[in-house]
Design a protein around this motif. Structure first.
Motif, PDB file in Angstrom:
ATOM      1  N   ALA A   1     -46.217  80.798 -10.806  1.00 48.44           N
ATOM      2  CA  ALA A   1     -44.669  80.888 -10.866  1.00 48.44           C
ATOM      3  C   ALA A   1     -44.014  81.390 -12.089  1.00 48.44           C
ATOM      4  O   ALA A   1     -42.995  82.368 -12.524  1.00 48.44           O
ATOM      5  CB  ALA A   1     -43.865  79.750 -10.193  1.00 48.44           C
ATOM      6  N   ALA A   2     -44.142  80.010 -13.383  1.00 48.03           N
ATOM      7  CA  ALA A   2     -43.494  79.925 -14.677  1.00 48.03           C
ATOM      8  C   ALA A   2     -44.515  81.698 -14.905  1.00 48.03           C
ATOM      9  O   ALA A   2     -43.142  82.580 -15.641  1.00 48.03           O
ATOM     10  CB  ALA A   2     -44.650  79.047 -14.987  1.00 48.03           C
ATOM     11  N   TRP A   3     -45.562  82.410 -14.841  1.00 48.92           N
ATOM     12  CA  TRP A   3     -45.518  83.533 -15.778  1.00 48.92           C
ATOM     13  C   TRP A   3     -44.980  84.497 -15.187  1.00 48.92           C
ATOM     14  O   TRP A   3     -44.720  85.575 -15.251  1.00 48.92           O
ATOM     15  CB  TRP A   3     -46.792  83.841 -16.295  1.00 48.92           C
ATOM     16  N   ARG A   4     -44.744  84.433 -13.667  1.00 49.13           N
ATOM     17  CA  ARG A   4     -44.210  85.986 -12.713  1.00 49.13           C
ATOM     18  C   ARG A   4     -43.324  85.875 -13.224  1.00 49.13           C
ATOM     19  O   ARG A   4     -42.400  87.004 -12.989  1.00 49.13           O
ATOM     20  CB  ARG A   4     -44.901  85.025 -11.679  1.00 49.13           C
ATOM     21  N   THR A   5     -41.972  85.015 -13.658  1.00 50.32           N
ATOM     22  CA  THR A   5     -40.803  85.382 -13.544  1.00 50.32           C
ATOM     23  C   THR A   5     -39.992  84.675 -15.027  1.00 50.32           C
ATOM     24  O   THR A   5     -39.228  84.716 -14.741  1.00 50.32           O
ATOM     25  CB  THR A   5     -40.495  83.622 -12.987  1.00 50.32           C
ATOM     26  N   ASP A   6     -41.051  84.784 -15.586  1.00 44.00           N
ATOM     27  CA  ASP A   6     -40.956  84.849 -17.110  1.00 44.00           C
ATOM     28  C   ASP A   6     -40.420  87.136 -17.736  1.00 44.00           C
ATOM     29  O   ASP A   6     -42.311  87.329 -17.862  1.00 44.00           O
ATOM     30  CB  ASP A   6     -41.943  84.530 -18.200  1.00 44.00           C
ATOM     31  N   PRO A   7     -39.572  87.248 -17.848  1.00 40.35           N
ATOM     32  CA  PRO A   7     -39.640  88.528 -18.748  1.00 40.35           C
ATOM     33  C   PRO A   7     -40.621  88.757 -19.805  1.00 40.35           C
ATOM     34  O   PRO A   7     -41.135  90.498 -19.730  1.00 40.35           O
ATOM     35  CB  PRO A   7     -37.665  88.691 -19.481  1.00 40.35           C
ATOM     36  N   LYS A   8     -40.455  87.876 -20.418  1.00 40.52           N
ATOM     37  CA  LYS A   8     -41.800  87.940 -21.732  1.00 40.52           C
ATOM     38  C   LYS A   8     -43.214  88.262 -21.341  1.00 40.52           C
ATOM     39  O   LYS A   8     -43.860  88.684 -21.860  1.00 40.52           O
ATOM     40  CB  LYS A   8     -41.863  86.604 -22.635  1.00 40.52           C
ATOM     41  N   GLN A   9     -43.562  88.090 -20.080  1.00 41.27           N
ATOM     42  CA  GLN A   9     -44.939  87.689 -19.839  1.00 41.27           C
ATOM     43  C   GLN A   9     -45.027  88.653 -18.626  1.00 41.27           C
ATOM     44  O   GLN A   9     -46.467  89.944 -18.251  1.00 41.27           O
ATOM     45  CB  GLN A   9     -45.622  86.560 -19.403  1.00 41.27           C
ATOM     46  N   SER A  10     -44.476  89.043 -17.641  1.00 40.29           N
ATOM     47  CA  SER A  10     -43.656  89.690 -16.444  1.00 40.29           C
ATOM     48  C   SER A  10     -43.647  91.257 -16.490  1.00 40.29           C
ATOM     49  O   SER A  10     -43.717  92.012 -15.800  1.00 40.29           O
ATOM     50  CB  SER A  10     -43.161  88.769 -15.425  1.00 40.29           C
ATOM     51  N   GLY A  11     -42.514  91.318 -17.624  1.00 47.26           N
ATOM     52  CA  GLY A  11     -41.926  92.220 -17.979  1.00 47.26           C
ATOM     53  C   GLY A  11     -40.371  92.880 -17.336  1.00 47.26           C
ATOM     54  O   GLY A  11     -39.891  91.149 -17.021  1.00 47.26           O
ATOM     55  N   GLY A  12     -39.595  93.794 -16.814  1.00 46.93           N
ATOM     56  CA  GLY A  12     -38.406  93.504 -16.112  1.00 46.93           C
ATOM     57  C   GLY A  12     -38.047  93.745 -14.621  1.00 46.93           C
ATOM     58  O   GLY A  12     -36.534  93.058 -14.497  1.00 46.93           O
ATOM     59  N   SER A  13     -38.944  93.358 -14.216  1.00 46.11           N
ATOM     60  CA  SER A  13     -38.871  93.000 -13.047  1.00 46.11           C
ATOM     61  C   SER A  13     -39.742  91.708 -12.246  1.00 46.11           C
ATOM     62  O   SER A  13     -41.089  92.266 -12.804  1.00 46.11           O
ATOM     63  CB  SER A  13     -39.091  94.227 -11.660  1.00 46.11           C
ATOM     64  N   GLY A  14     -39.129  91.300 -11.589  1.00 43.43           N
ATOM     65  CA  GLY A  14     -39.900  90.267 -10.909  1.00 43.43           C
ATOM     66  C   GLY A  14     -41.089  90.038  -9.378  1.00 43.43           C
ATOM     67  O   GLY A  14     -41.498  91.179  -9.709  1.00 43.43           O
ATOM     68  N   CYS A  15     -39.733  90.297  -8.988  1.00 43.32           N
ATOM     69  CA  CYS A  15     -40.664  90.186  -7.381  1.00 43.32           C
ATOM     70  C   CYS A  15     -40.808  92.107  -6.932  1.00 43.32           C
ATOM     71  O   CYS A  15     -42.363  92.218  -6.632  1.00 43.32           O
ATOM     72  CB  CYS A  15     -39.171  90.186  -6.028  1.00 43.32           C
ATOM     73  N   MET A  16     -40.033  92.862  -7.801  1.00 49.86           N
ATOM     74  CA  MET A  16     -40.672  94.033  -7.287  1.00 49.86           C
ATOM     75  C   MET A  16     -41.457  94.427  -8.425  1.00 49.86           C
ATOM     76  O   MET A  16     -42.405  95.539  -7.587  1.00 49.86           O
ATOM     77  CB  MET A  16     -39.201  94.800  -7.698  1.00 49.86           C
ATOM     78  N   GLY A  17     -41.464  94.115  -9.194  1.00 53.92           N
ATOM     79  CA  GLY A  17     -42.912  94.544 -10.352  1.00 53.92           C
ATOM     80  C   GLY A  17     -44.344  93.891  -9.880  1.00 53.92           C
ATOM     81  O   GLY A  17     -45.131  93.997  -9.425  1.00 53.92           O
ATOM     82  N   ASP A  18     -44.096  92.324  -9.248  1.00 54.93           N
ATOM     83  CA  ASP A  18     -45.564  91.797  -8.816  1.00 54.93           C
ATOM     84  C   ASP A  18     -46.014  92.601  -7.340  1.00 54.93           C
ATOM     85  O   ASP A  18     -46.644  92.283  -7.078  1.00 54.93           O
ATOM     86  CB  ASP A  18     -45.186  90.233  -8.486  1.00 54.93           C
ATOM     87  N   ILE A  19     -45.316  92.734  -6.573  1.00 55.40           N
ATOM     88  CA  ILE A  19     -45.404  92.696  -5.337  1.00 55.40           C
ATOM     89  C   ILE A  19     -45.079  94.431  -4.635  1.00 55.40           C
ATOM     90  O   ILE A  19     -44.836  94.288  -3.989  1.00 55.40           O
ATOM     91  CB  ILE A  19     -45.332  91.442  -4.273  1.00 55.40           C
ATOM     92  N   GLY A  20     -43.363  94.176  -5.168  1.00 55.21           N
ATOM     93  CA  GLY A  20     -43.005  95.274  -4.832  1.00 55.21           C
ATOM     94  C   GLY A  20     -43.721  96.823  -5.243  1.00 55.21           C
ATOM     95  O   GLY A  20     -43.755  97.968  -4.020  1.00 55.21           O
ATOM     96  N   THR A  21     -44.889  96.584  -6.127  1.00 55.81           N
ATOM     97  CA  THR A  21     -45.794  97.513  -6.735  1.00 55.81           C
ATOM     98  C   THR A  21     -45.965  97.886  -5.596  1.00 55.81           C
ATOM     99  O   THR A  21     -46.316  99.208  -5.423  1.00 55.81           O
ATOM    100  CB  THR A  21     -45.962  97.221  -7.748  1.00 55.81           C
ATOM    101  N   HIS A  22     -47.960  96.797  -5.488  1.00 52.32           N
ATOM    102  CA  HIS A  22     -47.752  97.250  -3.939  1.00 52.32           C
ATOM    103  C   HIS A  22     -47.219  98.075  -2.817  1.00 52.32           C
ATOM    104  O   HIS A  22     -48.000  98.967  -2.255  1.00 52.32           O
ATOM    105  CB  HIS A  22     -48.548  95.637  -3.289  1.00 52.32           C
ATOM    106  N   ALA A  23     -46.031  97.707  -2.086  1.00 50.77           N
ATOM    107  CA  ALA A  23     -45.611  98.613  -1.268  1.00 50.77           C
ATOM    108  C   ALA A  23     -45.654  99.666  -1.747  1.00 50.77           C
ATOM    109  O   ALA A  23     -45.778 100.783  -1.085  1.00 50.77           O
ATOM    110  CB  ALA A  23     -44.172  98.185  -1.159  1.00 50.77           C
ATOM    111  N   GLU A  24     -45.364 100.001  -2.940  1.00 47.75           N
ATOM    112  CA  GLU A  24     -45.240 101.315  -3.492  1.00 47.75           C
ATOM    113  C   GLU A  24     -46.513 102.533  -3.564  1.00 47.75           C
ATOM    114  O   GLU A  24     -46.726 103.094  -3.078  1.00 47.75           O
ATOM    115  CB  GLU A  24     -44.438 101.485  -5.098  1.00 47.75           C
ATOM    116  N   ASN A  25     -47.094 101.021  -3.975  1.00 52.13           N
ATOM    117  CA  ASN A  25     -49.057 101.579  -3.861  1.00 52.13           C
ATOM    118  C   ASN A  25     -49.289 102.154  -3.034  1.00 52.13           C
ATOM    119  O   ASN A  25     -50.178 103.361  -1.673  1.00 52.13           O
ATOM    120  CB  ASN A  25     -49.906 100.760  -4.791  1.00 52.13           C
TER     121      ASN A  25
END
Lengths: 380, 380, 380, 380
Positions: free
Chosen positions: B176-200
């Protein structure tokens, strides 16, 4: 009954539902816009031939002339949308209670007018948002409104169908013809017909109100005049987010109304095609499948228990849900007629306020579909 | 391998998946940003202690010094998002093939740079969009791209989870820690982590490209810095409409990635939690449930057959799908290494172009979430 | 490994399962009764060519000549049933631990002999009743044996397949050929192959023993020599009643092992094709769906937690269950080898006693099928 | 109507089902063995008070005195089993058609007598095996009897319930009390009440006849006098094998009647709790889910189409199936009354022959349960 002539779908469902429990008797009707067909239907239904009328105006006029105990108690309106308002108005003005199909009227203006008429009368007005008649929907409503879910954060509601994936309206199919005709159906096709059920269900269960909508409506089938698919983002008055999508071109989908409601404590899931089950989910526990007809359901939701006819495992379905709306409506009419106090649970049926919400929803969708702006406010 | 140290989740999945079929051996790694933990992990994995490196730079340097037959053939990168780019770049520049976790990079700029590097090298780059490894997803892809659905009209894709419905990142939970940290995860949390799977998944199966997005991203949990829920409307390059929603606050949802694709001839439905089944629907025929491992599946989709290890009824699942990405990737690396022609089906794994699409998707979502305009174009 | 040559099914599953977690390495084998094929398989598997033996006797002889640290630690036996006993016996007599496919032997006599050999040795013997490796089966076992169900009253267990609904064995299909050959398979076809899994599962979960059987075995496909369908009534040692049916001619069934266990307090339901879910039912409460990988599962069943690799919603399946048997077996071998005490949970794998039960079950079925008497006692 | 007084379950279901379609009107009744309660029920049902009789004999006598057009057309018998025979006999002898609940009589002797009476009369006798009223069951019947499955090899049919897992009959629960009382219910409890539905369903769908039975009946709940659980092996007249199990002590099971029919070409699966779906399976093709209300269903089974009220996706359930039996029965009565030829499809309702089969089934079960011999023949 006004409507429900030969070839009609929903009129016959009204009749079966109203008959099932023995508390309502069909005694008069103007069943078809064609007077001959109306008469014919009256014969098929074994209605006294004098009370199978040529049209609804004649019906009002003649019923009023009957002694009070012999008149109809209420009128059911099951005609295409453009006729809802004038017929409902005229019956109400003549002092009859009214049960009306949804969407309530042809447009918001009529809806506001009807709302005013009903409020000023002391008559009972029921709107056939039949999906709220399912016992399990009532259980969900009691859970969601009484705090079991905590604060509601997200609602996903869908109503995909596939029956209009081709230009069925040009083949003579009566149901398709009027539903896709702007003159009979109103400004929206798919969203007016079934999107409003999704809207109504989400507000009925949660008690929340949609405040803003961002809609993408589409006509996929060439030659069609009204939307046959619609997707929208929602924002509710408590800050909850929502997704609502409906379709008539989703091949293979039959009548797949379903809703997922996520709170900060628990969540719910319900599927219309499997209406006897409610899925309740907790953060760290097994998924619970609540099944209609059990004691633990009755304890949690007296309204669900009241809407239940059969023991668990003996499935109940669409017509029974429909009949539940009629039961509560009829009990309320009966209480009004006999000047007694109705069971508070009998007051649980959709009415003119719900109908106005539905029309505002359609109106907002249509406005949103036209604008480049993301959010369009839904008026009250 | 870079990453996959003590407490990591996805690194161990990579290892299990890569090991399963016997064609890949783990021989070296920089497993943790803490050199001691990296060494410790090396011991646990029975890696030659000289090849459990303190960090990835040392790994590159030392592996390069080994004779060609003894070096690693490729590097797997399973660290938080912010490290993907530099590590991938350096391995590629050193001449190693690379398998990388998704999202591919921290931002679009890095993604474009990596895309260029891969294209200019003649190296193999794999991206772990693992859900495309399921045999049934490949069957769906072959059906959708080869016309079984007719023209695709609508796509609904979802990825709800519930594990971040509270402020889990403050409890010491590493995932949870790194996935919700903008410095490690990027500009998006949920959508970056799993929304991209849906897109892909939607683009992989259909071959369509998302062209416009209208997004509503939300942070529901107080104190969180990145979106934990996102809903969007999509428009695809062929005119198809779409709904994509993902969430980490949907209590009771586990990893409920699912997709519905509606064409004007047929439609498809697939659920990741029940990955061995594909529902195929026709306008006037029974729903068909295609089940993994059958001859009729192999005939329709050789790619699905190639990705199948077990006979029908012996369920395959997540790790096997993961392993399928590795198998195709490794076969392609092997062909490159031995200068032979790979089986064309071996080329079926996600790569740098998919990774760039993912980053553009996140970028467009973030732009859309900020604007009052309904539609935001997704760049190429 | 003995068996698992070209064209074999279960041998390759053993290899994948054993490899997955990194704790077991395949270093030697006699893979096929044809020595050339054995050698060829050795090459495909990248085994040192000196350790791809011509046959299992050579394998034992040569491995024994290797220094202790270099020898195999245990042998996996994945050949047709008639070879299980001599191979297992010889490896055990040579001092090697053994993992063996089921049914354990060709007949009860061999089973008793093997049981004696294992008990007299101090070696570890594992039997691949793979379905007991599923985490959710372990959860069910812990619930049933620790009293959550109250007194168990009734067990329904089924294992229908459809793959032998025609005379597949005459088409050259290797799997069908040996399984339907009395000389290789033993006295029973369907019941020996899969009925024993159903028997084992019912006893494993509940801790009860079958005491009496009433069986109806049938050969439906003309020209077949062994039963391809079997139905039986069961009585358990605590008075519980049972129904067990298995089939290889049930068209459309894939590998539909499923069990329902009814106690006087609660009941359980599990389906192998959807192995991540356990249905727990109470007299007056919602059905509970327990899902693999959750904390509440781990709390209730540490054995289930130990057998879990992935978080909830990331489905695990057949190979992982198989691998769980290997993990526990290997941990026990490792403890024996290092003279340490194994984790008590590591002892949870099927062994020679389960194998003997299976053979007694088959024997009793065959006796029951021949007699006109209703109940046939199952010996110990 | 005879029966269906205050607190009765099935009588009210009969009324709702008979009312739903508008073709049947309840005009007279002896609703309860207590004359006062019968009168009271008559008032509740708005029956003319002169036609709410003290008992069924009075009902026969007085109805006969009414002019022919005013009399009842038929009598529905919904009392405990021990009263079925005398009441049915007397109504038939008085010239009234009869609809009777199942099991048809108290014992085989009565059943044979009733069979004779009906055959000798020219009256219509309907038996409420309501599950044969589901449209999808009719579709299954048409498929199975018209050869879609090829030769039928195996039938598995189950009817587990859990409501009698405790000694409910001692708590004053009326339904439990008479069903567990040998004097009212007959020689069998569970199998007489619900096992007969399973037997009837298997013969109705396939057209086969059970020829031999091997039964294990059990009383699990202490203090109960009749079986509350039963398991049996079956052999059918074409050589097919069967498994039939039913239970009232299977906690968590509600009304889980289900059937699997395996032919040598195809197989079928149906579940009463999800009655709108039929699973059709082929040797090498996707599972087909046939859904009620579609054109392709109507084409395959006109009987299913005739039994359908609502479009696909609008679920129909228990009461509608019940009503379908009434519709066909009433159409046949009407044809008899009007001396016209009924629609051949109207003749599709269970009758006295089915009732006799049911009583023979119970009789054979009881004989089998007592003997040590494996197979007991079922007489004709």
């Amino acid at each position: 009954m006004v409507g429900g002539g030969p070839g009609a779908f929903i009129g016959e469902v009204h009749r079966k539902a109203a008959r099932m429990d023995g508390g309502i008797e069909l005694v008069a009707g103007a069943f078809d816009i064609n007077p001959r067909k109306s008469k014919q239907m009256g014969r098929e239904l074994c209605i006294n031939s004098r009370r199978a009328y040529h049209n609804y105006s004649e019906m009002i006029e003649r019923e009023l002339k009957l002694p009070q105990g012999e008149r109809i108690d209420f009128a059911s309106i099951t005609v295409p949308n453009n006729w809802h308002f004038p017929i409902a108005r005229d019956f109400l003005k003549a002092g009859f209670h009214v049960m009306c199909e949804k969407p309530m009227t042809f447009n918001v203006k009529e809806a506001r007018a009807l709302h005013k008429i009903v409020k000023q009368s002391r008559l009972v007005f029921g709107l056939m948002h039949n999906y709220t008649g399912y016992p399990i929907v009532k259980l969900a409503r009691d859970m969601a409104r009484q705090g079991d879910l905590g604060k509601i954060r997200k609602i996903v509601v869908q109503y995909p169908q596939g029956w209009l994936s081709t230009l069925l309206e040009k083949t003579g199919q009566q149901q398709a013809a009027w539903r896709t005709d702007p003159k009979q159906s109103g400004g929206s096709g798919c969203m007016g017909d079934i999107g409003t059920h999704a809207e109504n269900l989400s507000e009925y269960i949660t008690g929340l109100k949609i405040r803003e909508i961002c809609a993408d409506l589409t006509i996929f089938v060439k030659g069609r005049k009204l939307d046959d698919d619609g997707n929208c983002l929602l924002r509710f008055n408590n800050g909850a987010r929502g997704v609502l999508h409906a379709s008539q071109i989703s091949i293979g989908e039959e009548n797949n109304l379903a809703i997922w409601i996520y709170g900060d404590q628990r969540s719910l899931e319900w599927h219309q095609e499997h209406p006897n089950y409610l899925y309740v989910k907790e953060p760290n526990g097994p998924v619970q499948v609540w099944r209609r007809g059990n004691d633990y359901v009755a304890v949690r939701s007296p309204a669900a228990a009241r809407a239940t006819r059969l023991p668990f495992g003996h499935p109940e379905a669409f017509i029974e849900a429909f009949a539940n709306i009629y039961c509560n409506f009829a009990d309320t009419v009966r209480a009004r007629t006999t000047r007694t106090k109705p069971d508070p649970l009998a007051l649980d049926f959709p009415t003119v306020g719900d109908g106005l919400r539905g029309m505002l929803f359609i109106d907002t969708l249509l406005a949103s579909a036209k604008t480049k702006q993301k959010w369009t406010k839904m008026k009250n």
